[in-house]
Write an enzyme that holds these catalytic residues in place. Sequence first.
Site, short mmCIF file in Angstrom:
data_model
loop_
_atom_site.label_atom_id
_atom_site.label_comp_id
_atom_site.label_asym_id
_atom_site.label_seq_id
_atom_site.Cartn_x
_atom_site.Cartn_y
_atom_site.Cartn_z
CG ASN A 7 -39.42 10.58 -18.84
OD1 ASN A 7 -39.41 11.24 -19.89
ND2 ASN A 7 -40.53 10.29 -18.18
NE ARG A 89 -42.53 8.07 -21.29
CZ ARG A 89 -43.51 8.25 -20.44
NH1 ARG A 89 -43.24 8.64 -19.22
NH2 ARG A 89 -44.76 8.06 -20.80
CG HIS A 178 -49.82 6.36 -20.99
ND1 HIS A 178 -51.09 6.89 -20.96
CD2 HIS A 178 -49.04 7.23 -20.34
CE1 HIS A 178 -51.07 8.03 -20.29
NE2 HIS A 178 -49.84 8.26 -19.91
NE ARG A 239 -51.98 15.77 -21.29
CZ ARG A 239 -51.25 14.67 -21.25
NH1 ARG A 239 -51.50 13.68 -22.08
NH2 ARG A 239 -50.28 14.53 -20.38
CD GLU A 384 -45.25 4.74 -17.51
OE1 GLU A 384 -45.51 5.30 -16.43
OE2 GLU A 384 -45.43 5.27 -18.60
#
Length: 403
Positions: A7, A89, A178, A239, A384
């Site tokens: 990633n 990813r 996601h 956020r 993940e």
Amino acid sequence: MKILVINAGSSSLKYQLLETKTKNVIAKGVCEKIGLQNPTISYKHNGQEQTFKGAKNHEEAISKVLDILVNKDYGVIKSLSEIEAVGHRQVMGGWVYSESQLITDELLKQIKKFDEFAPLHNPANVTGMLACKKVMPNVPQVAIFDTAFHQTMPEKAYSYAIKYEDSQKFHIRKFGFHGSSHRFITLEMAKILGKKVKDLNLIIAHLGNGSSITAVKNGVSVDTTMGLTPLQGLMMGTRSGDIDPAVVQFLMNKKKFSIDECMSYLNKQCGLYGVSGVSSDQRDVIAAAKEGNKRAQLALDMLAYSIKKHIGSYLAVLNKVDAIVFTGGIGENSDLTREAVVSDMDELGVVLDKKKNKNFKRGEVELISSDKSKVKIYVVPTNEELMMAIDTEEIVKKLKKSK
Ligand code: AMP
């Protein structure tokens, strides 16, 4: 099969070496501050943790990680040939990719076109892929897209009510993110409930530093809270999530922001951090609220309300829901958030067992709804990286068969 999962961010690169058969993580770590002062590489294996001097670019970072993995004193594999493939990813697959893909020159060209949709993440992901291709030219590389799982959303769910011509021409629409987590949870829930994936209706709340909720109908994503970018939807660590778009104009006028400054503000200065003034880490905000910090309490109340509201809307979208699933750092660990979210929803068929919600072994699957609840409520740890490794393995197996 041993798969290396990568990633890559702009100055960091997370890695995990996994064995897909046993689902074991053989080793993992992060290359941090790549190209900056005092870069480091962390390395965890067999319960030990070491730190090494880091790298000046992504290529060097990958080379160093591989050297560490095969080191004869502390390495975990004898030779690099044990790594059968690398899974990367990739944040953006846009409207083009609904499944993971083998990385080819053609694919890289297409992915580069997505830079404008994810200017921070997309180029960094590609840098990681190019670096791996250079260092391990004969090892198959696979891209796993964060957006792929949501490509099943119907047009009415992914469209924004802007001029149709513009949304078509510029691909301004909801993509969702996601995806590996939401897909992993969907597959896990099929096993847990003993149902076929195609018979599953779920509301999956992936709550972490970044958060999104997905409505899964008949095993596929039909709506999700993140949008064109991961800024839309729930309030998050830093956020803002959903706001009136006119707030952007107000902020630009009042704070004399450029548009880039304003977007950076909404991405990095808001959410739990901005409201509480304490931290983006929910644990710190909870601790401050316990000490009587009103802003911290407001931030927690807003977060839970934001999650509840979206779950409510997806109950309406799906009508029949097998389970609401909590996952991610907050979803898996914060009984406080879970209780605040699903309390007072009994008329909608959602009833929490407060004791079960508080007392269970972390890191395990747990049913936390009461026997009275029409909709089951679960906590399921996400994985993940494992999802990415499984996808990578499937593509490599197909590739081998085709040869
Ligand atoms: P993630 O991005 O999935 O790693 O999740 C990070 C978020 O999970 C941070 O806001 C953490 O504060 C939160 N988190 C982790 N453990 C706990 C905990 N025990 N209680 C509350 N929040 C937690």
